[in-house]
Enzyme design. Sequence first.
Site, short mmCIF file in Angstrom:
data_model
loop_
_atom_site.label_atom_id
_atom_site.label_comp_id
_atom_site.label_asym_id
_atom_site.label_seq_id
_atom_site.Cartn_x
_atom_site.Cartn_y
_atom_site.Cartn_z
N ASN A 3 0.97 -1.30 -0.09
CA ASN A 3 0.07 0.00 -0.04
C ASN A 3 0.85 1.37 -0.15
O ASN A 3 2.12 1.36 -0.12
CB ASN A 3 -0.90 0.03 1.19
CG ASN A 3 -0.31 -0.05 2.57
OD1 ASN A 3 0.85 0.27 2.39
ND2 ASN A 3 -0.91 -0.34 3.51
N ASP A 39 -9.26 -9.83 -0.49
CA ASP A 39 -8.49 -9.00 0.33
C ASP A 39 -8.46 -7.60 -0.13
O ASP A 39 -8.50 -6.53 0.58
CB ASP A 39 -6.77 -9.43 0.40
CG ASP A 39 -6.31 -8.34 1.49
OD1 ASP A 39 -6.20 -8.92 2.79
OD2 ASP A 39 -5.29 -7.80 0.97
#
Length: 391
Positions: free
Chosen positions: A78, A267
């Site tokens: 991320n 996810d």
Amino acid sequence: MRRSLGREVCQRIRGEVSESAGMRCFRPQSSRAAGEVYKGQASQSQQVSGDVRDAGEAGAQQGSKHQLSRIMRPDDANIVGNVHGGIILKMIEEAGCIIGTRHCNTQNGDRCLAALVRVEKTEFLSPVFIGEVAHVTAEITYTSKHSLEVQVKVMAENILTGAKKLANKAALWYVPCSLQNVDKIMEVPPIKYASAEQEEEGRKRYETQKTERLDTKARIEEVVPPPPNPEKHSVGFSQSSLIHLVGPSDCTLHNYVHGGVTMKLMDEVAGIVAARHCNTNIVTASVDAINFHRKIMKGCVVTVTGRLTFVSNKSMEIEVLVDATSLVEAEKGKYRAVSAFFTFISLDKHNRPLPVPPLKINGEEEQRRFEEGNARYLHNKAKRLAEKQQQ
């Protein structure tokens, strides 16, 4: 220069092998000599093949392991450098599929491929960061007549300092599907156990997961679209969906989706839900059992939907549902393929847990799901405390 020099050497030394200038050249003296060389190579190939099969059988008896290693890249993480849980789940499934398929093909009969049917609760014990190497080790720990359990550990290594940490633990269940007929489930070669107690513990895990899979199939629910202009921090406000067309790169040799690909999509959706609710950096903390109810074939359109079911002070439980529709056989309609519960936590810039905004409940169904989520939360909390006391 290297190629021309290599050709000159080959032309000058007939029938010899030269490694001059980093090249390897061979020119046989005659067709008869060539035939002898090829026969020798074929014989050697057969011997190696036999050795590999023998090694596979020996490994199956001894509970052999398989390891995958890969450095974590920026596109695996991320915006703050935490590797996505879906990336780790995909690597875990790949390692399990390899060792499961290898084991099931150590016997005579149809060649087969190990298909994922269930992932037990998976704990994300430590975050993995960009630049670290993830070492995924898989081992077969139990076999029934038609299924096998693979336990997987993920170690994260900082290759600059040599420091290692345990990042994940997971248990996966596979069934071997024939390459000639995907609906034909093959028998699984048995493994040898270190003790009778170890075999009995494995049998109990097998019976438990079998019962839980049937219970999950019995309570499959429809996904309700969120209302227009939902209130902030409500279920509808953060509910999210992702639509994906299944292509060849997503699929196994059977043209069905890899379990790891599906888990990665799940996810991603769960992460979007958690981020919308918190507006902070979020990471996967754990995944409750993932049940693969039906196969998803190449060419299907999958809709992956995530919705909040429960929120504690520092964690969020997100139910993720995967529905599939065939573009070729549209008359068969939409069906539920996979379901699971993901738990996410909110982190500050120093990777310390942050409080999570309370969830606003609307209606009886949301209240029921919240209470069921609370029961799972308390059960998992008590289980973790009991495990700590045993250590």
